[in-house]
Design a protein around this motif. Structure first.
Motif, PDB file in Angstrom:
ATOM      1  N   ALA A   1       0.849  -7.575   8.974  1.00 56.29           N
ATOM      2  CA  ALA A   1       1.788  -7.352   7.866  1.00 56.29           C
ATOM      3  C   ALA A   1       1.031  -7.429   6.550  1.00 56.29           C
ATOM      4  CB  ALA A   1       2.873  -8.418   7.896  1.00 56.29           C
ATOM      5  N   GLU A   2       1.541  -6.714   5.560  1.00 47.07           N
ATOM      6  CA  GLU A   2       0.957  -6.827   4.227  1.00 47.07           C
ATOM      7  C   GLU A   2       2.071  -6.716   3.199  1.00 47.07           C
ATOM      8  OE1 GLU A   2      -2.039  -3.887   4.541  1.00 47.07           O
ATOM      9  OE2 GLU A   2      -0.702  -2.186   4.239  1.00 47.07           O
ATOM     10  N   THR A   3       1.857  -7.365   2.069  1.00 46.49           N
ATOM     11  CA  THR A   3       2.872  -7.406   1.031  1.00 46.49           C
ATOM     12  C   THR A   3       2.287  -6.847  -0.261  1.00 46.49           C
ATOM     13  OG1 THR A   3       3.657  -9.441   2.065  1.00 46.49           O
ATOM     14  CG2 THR A   3       4.581  -8.888  -0.076  1.00 46.49           C
ATOM     15  N   TYR A   4       3.039  -5.956  -0.887  1.00 48.02           N
ATOM     16  CA  TYR A   4       2.557  -5.280  -2.085  1.00 48.02           C
ATOM     17  C   TYR A   4       3.351  -5.703  -3.320  1.00 48.02           C
ATOM     18  CZ  TYR A   4      -0.149  -1.800   0.558  1.00 48.02           C
ATOM     19  OH  TYR A   4      -1.064  -1.168   1.355  1.00 48.02           O
ATOM     20  N   PHE A   5       2.667  -5.734  -4.456  1.00 51.40           N
ATOM     21  CA  PHE A   5       3.375  -5.671  -5.735  1.00 51.40           C
ATOM     22  C   PHE A   5       2.752  -4.547  -6.540  1.00 51.40           C
ATOM     23  CE2 PHE A   5       0.436  -7.912  -8.676  1.00 51.40           C
ATOM     24  CZ  PHE A   5      -0.457  -8.447  -7.764  1.00 51.40           C
ATOM     25  N   LEU A   6       3.369  -4.223  -7.656  1.00 50.42           N
ATOM     26  CA  LEU A   6       3.019  -2.990  -8.345  1.00 50.42           C
ATOM     27  C   LEU A   6       1.624  -3.052  -8.951  1.00 50.42           C
ATOM     28  CD1 LEU A   6       4.133  -0.196  -9.276  1.00 50.42           C
ATOM     29  CD2 LEU A   6       4.683  -1.302 -11.438  1.00 50.42           C
TER      30      LEU A   6
ATOM     31  N   THR B   1       2.794 -13.491  -2.537  1.00 51.22           N
ATOM     32  CA  THR B   1       1.913 -14.474  -1.893  1.00 51.22           C
ATOM     33  C   THR B   1       2.706 -15.378  -0.946  1.00 51.22           C
ATOM     34  OG1 THR B   1       0.508 -14.433  -3.843  1.00 51.22           O
ATOM     35  CG2 THR B   1       0.226 -16.299  -2.351  1.00 51.22           C
ATOM     36  N   LEU B   2       3.865 -15.833  -1.411  1.00 52.26           N
ATOM     37  CA  LEU B   2       4.692 -16.695  -0.558  1.00 52.26           C
ATOM     38  C   LEU B   2       5.111 -15.957   0.712  1.00 52.26           C
ATOM     39  CD1 LEU B   2       7.046 -18.343  -3.231  1.00 52.26           C
ATOM     40  CD2 LEU B   2       5.074 -19.376  -2.081  1.00 52.26           C
ATOM     41  N   ILE B   3       5.521 -14.719   0.550  1.00 52.89           N
ATOM     42  CA  ILE B   3       5.966 -13.938   1.711  1.00 52.89           C
ATOM     43  C   ILE B   3       4.813 -13.754   2.697  1.00 52.89           C
ATOM     44  CG2 ILE B   3       6.662 -11.611   2.413  1.00 52.89           C
ATOM     45  CD1 ILE B   3       8.445 -11.545  -0.088  1.00 52.89           C
ATOM     46  N   GLN B   4       3.658 -13.416   2.176  1.00 50.82           N
ATOM     47  CA  GLN B   4       2.515 -13.189   3.051  1.00 50.82           C
ATOM     48  C   GLN B   4       2.135 -14.478   3.792  1.00 50.82           C
ATOM     49  OE1 GLN B   4       1.445 -10.076   3.438  1.00 50.82           O
ATOM     50  NE2 GLN B   4       0.089 -10.741   5.090  1.00 50.82           N
ATOM     51  N   GLU B   5       2.178 -15.602   3.067  1.00 46.54           N
ATOM     52  CA  GLU B   5       1.870 -16.891   3.707  1.00 46.54           C
ATOM     53  C   GLU B   5       2.835 -17.179   4.858  1.00 46.54           C
ATOM     54  OE1 GLU B   5       0.169 -19.226  -0.265  1.00 46.54           O
ATOM     55  OE2 GLU B   5       2.068 -19.862   0.660  1.00 46.54           O
ATOM     56  N   GLU B   6       4.118 -16.957   4.594  1.00 48.49           N
ATOM     57  CA  GLU B   6       5.119 -17.257   5.627  1.00 48.49           C
ATOM     58  C   GLU B   6       4.968 -16.327   6.830  1.00 48.49           C
ATOM     59  OE1 GLU B   6       7.135 -19.683   5.911  1.00 48.49           O
ATOM     60  OE2 GLU B   6       6.905 -20.615   3.947  1.00 48.49           O
TER      61      GLU B   6
ATOM     62  N   HIS C   1      -2.166 -10.836  11.957  1.00 43.82           N
ATOM     63  CA  HIS C   1      -3.415 -10.534  11.272  1.00 43.82           C
ATOM     64  C   HIS C   1      -3.110 -10.460   9.771  1.00 43.82           C
ATOM     65  CE1 HIS C   1      -7.175  -8.782  10.180  1.00 43.82           C
ATOM     66  NE2 HIS C   1      -6.636  -7.630   9.817  1.00 43.82           N
ATOM     67  N   ASP C   2      -3.779 -11.297   8.998  1.00 39.52           N
ATOM     68  CA  ASP C   2      -3.494 -11.363   7.561  1.00 39.52           C
ATOM     69  C   ASP C   2      -4.122 -10.175   6.843  1.00 39.52           C
ATOM     70  OD1 ASP C   2      -2.918 -11.993   4.989  1.00 39.52           O
ATOM     71  OD2 ASP C   2      -4.374 -13.629   4.828  1.00 39.52           O
ATOM     72  N   ARG C   3      -3.295  -9.248   6.457  1.00 34.12           N
ATOM     73  CA  ARG C   3      -3.790  -8.100   5.709  1.00 34.12           C
ATOM     74  C   ARG C   3      -3.730  -8.373   4.207  1.00 34.12           C
ATOM     75  NH1 ARG C   3      -4.551  -4.001   9.148  1.00 34.12           N
ATOM     76  NH2 ARG C   3      -5.014  -2.711   7.343  1.00 34.12           N
ATOM     77  N   GLY C   4      -3.118  -9.497   3.855  1.00 36.70           N
ATOM     78  CA  GLY C   4      -3.195  -9.947   2.471  1.00 36.70           C
ATOM     79  C   GLY C   4      -2.180  -9.316   1.536  1.00 36.70           C
ATOM     80  N   VAL C   5      -2.201  -9.836   0.301  1.00 31.36           N
ATOM     81  CA  VAL C   5      -1.344  -9.301  -0.767  1.00 31.36           C
ATOM     82  C   VAL C   5      -2.116  -8.173  -1.439  1.00 31.36           C
ATOM     83  CG1 VAL C   5      -0.296  -9.841  -2.986  1.00 31.36           C
ATOM     84  CG2 VAL C   5      -0.142 -11.473  -1.095  1.00 31.36           C
ATOM     85  N   LYS C   6      -1.447  -7.059  -1.664  1.00 30.52           N
ATOM     86  CA  LYS C   6      -2.119  -5.887  -2.223  1.00 30.52           C
ATOM     87  C   LYS C   6      -1.311  -5.315  -3.377  1.00 30.52           C
ATOM     88  CE  LYS C   6      -4.366  -4.655   2.109  1.00 30.52           C
ATOM     89  NZ  LYS C   6      -4.562  -3.658   3.143  1.00 30.52           N
ATOM     90  N   GLN C   7      -1.959  -4.451  -4.106  1.00 32.78           N
ATOM     91  CA  GLN C   7      -1.291  -3.754  -5.206  1.00 32.78           C
ATOM     92  C   GLN C   7      -1.379  -2.256  -4.990  1.00 32.78           C
ATOM     93  OE1 GLN C   7      -3.363  -6.002  -8.552  1.00 32.78           O
ATOM     94  NE2 GLN C   7      -1.481  -5.294  -9.537  1.00 32.78           N
ATOM     95  N   ALA C   8      -0.317  -1.551  -5.335  1.00 35.31           N
ATOM     96  CA  ALA C   8      -0.327  -0.084  -5.256  1.00 35.31           C
ATOM     97  C   ALA C   8       0.724   0.460  -6.216  1.00 35.31           C
ATOM     98  CB  ALA C   8      -0.032   0.373  -3.832  1.00 35.31           C
ATOM     99  N   PRO C   9       0.508   1.672  -6.719  1.00 34.73           N
ATOM    100  CA  PRO C   9       1.508   2.273  -7.617  1.00 34.73           C
ATOM    101  C   PRO C   9       2.658   2.895  -6.834  1.00 34.73           C
ATOM    102  CG  PRO C   9      -0.420   3.704  -7.451  1.00 34.73           C
ATOM    103  CD  PRO C   9      -0.720   2.482  -6.632  1.00 34.73           C
TER     104      PRO C   9
END
Lengths: 188, 522
Positions: free
Chosen positions: B381-386, B437-442, B450-458
């Motif tokens: 899983a991975e979590t994005y912010f802008l 970050t909280l979502i990715q940690e949980e 597999h921790d794909r980490g917090v990422k940024q994308a437009p």
């Protein structure tokens, strides 16, 4: 003319000659200042090779050096670069970023450094929708390859079948030009 | 709450963005020959620009008044200010000129330029074209006037373009039969008022010991018999021609909600706390409950399938299923309203999804997706912010405007203002990153993913959200093993649990518990 006058004129003549030589070297491209190694800045060809960026299963873009005819202007070079990406990588485990049916419709480099790239496909009226990782890798495979090899390109505006779309394939904002993304490039 | 379509939908933000990009193209074209595709892209009709503006006659309430009309390619738009002045209600405009609210008989309609969504109470309506601002104020489509004045005021509109006349008539009152049922279970009395259709109405609970349903326009036909009211907290029901009055037991309070198919207006009546005594000589300040809101956006939908697995599992279906599970879990854990941008398999433009959250003044926005990649090995899983990488110039433009203290209201429809609105998320990036970050940690901890980490994308869906906003990719539909897991209801439950825990942990800047309910003075 005194002896001092003679030395002065010789020195001036030598200086002018040196300046003219340096100017000629710059103009003919035989001499240039060192460039930082980064995508986005046009890189010096490595023995006539270009750097292409192909998606990998690891979610990264992987660099491949290719010998490519670099003659002609930005339009011709972009067409050859994108055609090479569509044809696919030489390295096993990497992928072509765009469907095989894709062709380059037209290319236009604006004076602000934005390159308008119209990708065409009769098989896909709109870009094939996919997950965001596939979409990001496909888009930046093209953008990084073009920005990294075509002089003067700062960003790429992606069009599909003549249309400027809200997203490339469902998520990524393509309503404005996108610059290269270094963080996607594998360091390995 | 679900999004309901009034007519064909559009996306002005999309067109404005395209217009800005094409403006750059047009300027660049001056420097040299233009390829055919670029020329074709620049020659599209500019639907946001009025073909012409004119003055028509608003013929209603026995008066004829001039009203400004902007003739657009997709139909006329009418001045909302003139309409409200002549037809009633109160118009409030937000500080940036974006948020407009019309209040009529206790019902509030929220809308603004560049968004085809209207919020009415807890319902989202979709307009066939977006309101547009200008020197004469906001102009809105006829469907918005109908939504406001037909629904609540009982008015009908007829537009005659040849005569340039907008005729307003009052709809005749119709008979409205009502049936009544009452049950008393587990310390709560539940009253159900059933109608053949949703009546125009409002509920008045301002008087202690009473709740009054005002029917607007139609006349009530009471039921021949009433249920017995021997027990419970409902003492009496009285029917007037246009109102139903509920008398409650001493100290009891009532909450109402609506059910559909068939339409029912339901009151839960329960023993409430005694009202606090007001200070002598001073009336108690009017207060309204401020219900924190989270908006969950199930990605894709309708004709937009999203990614799909080799064996046909669709991203749009799993995203909706996860959204519904997450809604249930959040409502159980937090005192908050949880709204889905879509609660069915329906098309919904990307810009509308953030607009819904903005109009609800949501505290948080989360968009749920499933990933896909090249090959079949990618997983996790991975979590994005802008990311603002793609829009540095626009972000700079916003910053410049803030620095020079520009007043966007000087020109309510300036491109600058639309850009600022479009870039609303840029003000919330730090909190978005915190939530991501909280979502990715949980997700990592709960599922050993597999921790794909917090990422940024437009990502477009995050662009216009005026609150912390994240996009979660739960797993890869290109990976057969993850497809098997994602099909499993137990796994879906665990994914939703992880997100819910992250929301419970989330605190905004200053450690103020943003997600706790509270009250704010009106």
């Amino acid at each position: 003319m005194t002896r001092h006058h003679g030395i002065f004129f010789v020195a001036v003549f030598v200086l002018i000659g040196m300046l003219a030589t340096v100017a000629w070297l710059y103009r003919t491209g035989r001499f240039s200042a060192p460039r930082p190694e980064s995508i986005g800045e046009p890189k010096e060809p490595v023995d006539g090779a270009v750097r292409l960026y192909f998606p990998g299963a690891d979610g990264r873009l992987h660099e491949e050096l290719r010998a490519l005819d670099a003659s002609g202007g930005s339009v011709e070079l972009t067409e050859r670069l994108v055609a090479s990406l569509i044809a696919g990588p030489d390295t096993e485990g990497l992928f072509a970023p765009l469907p095989a049916s894709t062709t380059v419709g037209s290319v236009f480099l604006a004076s602000d450094g934005t390159l308008y790239l119209d990708l065409m496909s009769t098989e896909h009226p709109v870009p094939p929708v996919s997950g965001s990782q596939r979409e990001i890798l496909a888009a930046y495979s093209v953008i990084n390859s073009v920005c990294g090899n075509v002089p003067g390109v700062r960003g790429v505006a992606l069009l599909w079948n003549g249309e400027q779309r809200t997203t490339f394939a469902g998520n990524l904002d393509t309503t404005r030009p996108l610059g290269p993304n270094r963080r996607l490039v594998s360091s390995g | 709450m679900t999004a309901r379509t009034v007519g064909a939908r559009g996306g002005i933000l999309r067109r404005v963005k395209r217009r800005l990009s094409l403006l750059v193209t047009a300027l660049a074209m001056m420097a040299g020959p233009v390829p055919e595709a670029v020329r074709a892209a620049t020659e599209k009709p500019q639907e946001r620009v009025a073909l012409y503006t004119t003055t028509a006659v608003l013929d209603g309430n026995g008066r004829q008044t001039p009203i400004s009309v902007a003739m657009m390619a997709r139909g006329p738009l009418f001045s909302i200010r003139t309409a409200v002045e002549q037809l009633g209600g109160t118009l409030r405009v937000g500080p940036l000129g974006q948020s407009h609210a019309v209040e009529l008989d206790g019902t509030e309609f929220l809308f603004g330029p560049g968004s085809s969504a209207i919020t009415v109470g807890q319902e989202i309506l979709e307009l066939p074209q977006e309101p547009v601002g200008g020197p004469l104020g906001l102009h809105v489509p006829l469907e918005l006037l109908e939504a406001i004045y037909s629904e609540v005021g009982g008015l009908r509109f007829i537009w005659s373009p040849g005569e340039r006349r907008l005729v307003v008539t009052r709809a005749g009152a119709e008979s409205l039969p009502v049936t009544v049922d009452v049950v008393h279970l587990k310390g709560v009395s539940t009253l159900v008022l059933q109608f053949p259709r949703r009546p125009r109405h409002r509920v008045d609970s301002t008087f202690p010991g009473r709740a009054i349903v005002h029917i607007l326009g139609d006349r009530i036909t009471p039921p021949p018999t009433l249920p017995r009211l021997d027990e419970g907290y409902l003492r009496d029901i009285r029917f007037g021609a246009q109102e139903i009055t509920l008398a409650l037991a001493s100290g009891a309070a009532a909450e109402s909600y609506e059910l559909t198919d068939p339409y029912r207006l339901v009151f839960d009546i329960f023993p409430g706390a005694a009202p606090k005594a007001a200070a002598p000589g001073l009336p108690p300040p009017p207060r309204r409950a401020r219900i924190p809101t989270i908006v969950i956006d199930p990605g894709h939908g309708g004709s937009d399938l999203g990614a799909q697995s080799a064996d046909g599992l669709l991203e749009k279906e799993i995203a909706l299923r996860l959204a519904r599970i997450l809604r249930t879990k959040l409502q159980a854990r937090l005192p908050m309203r949880v709204v889905l941008t879509r609660d069915e398999d329906a098309d919904l433009p990307l810009e509308t999804r953030a607009a819904i959250a903005n109009q609800l003044k949501a505290e948080l926005f989360i968009s749920l997706h499933l990933n896909a990649s090249f090959g079949s090995s990618a997983h996790g899983a991975e979590t994005y912010f802008l990311s603002l990488e793609a829009s540095d110039e626009r972000a700079q433009l916003a910053a410049d405007a803030a620095n020079i203290g520009s007043n966007p209201r000087a020109n309510p429809l300036s491109d600058l203002e639309l850009i600022l609105w479009d870039m609303a998320q840029s003000q919330h990036l730090a909190r978005s990153q915190h939530l991501a970050t909280l979502i990715q940690e949980e997700l990592n901890e709960a599922l050993d993913l597999h921790d794909r980490g917090v990422k940024q994308a437009p990502f477009v869906v995050l662009n216009g959200a005026a609150m912390p906003a994240v996009l979660v990719e739960f797993g890869f539909l290109s990976n057969p093993e993850e497809v098997r897991l994602l099909r499993d209801p137990a796994y879906q439950n665990e994914l939703a649990d992880a997100i819910a825990r992250a929301f419970v942990r989330y605190r905004p800047a200053g450690n103020r518990p943003e997600l706790e309910g509270g009250e704010v003075p009106e």
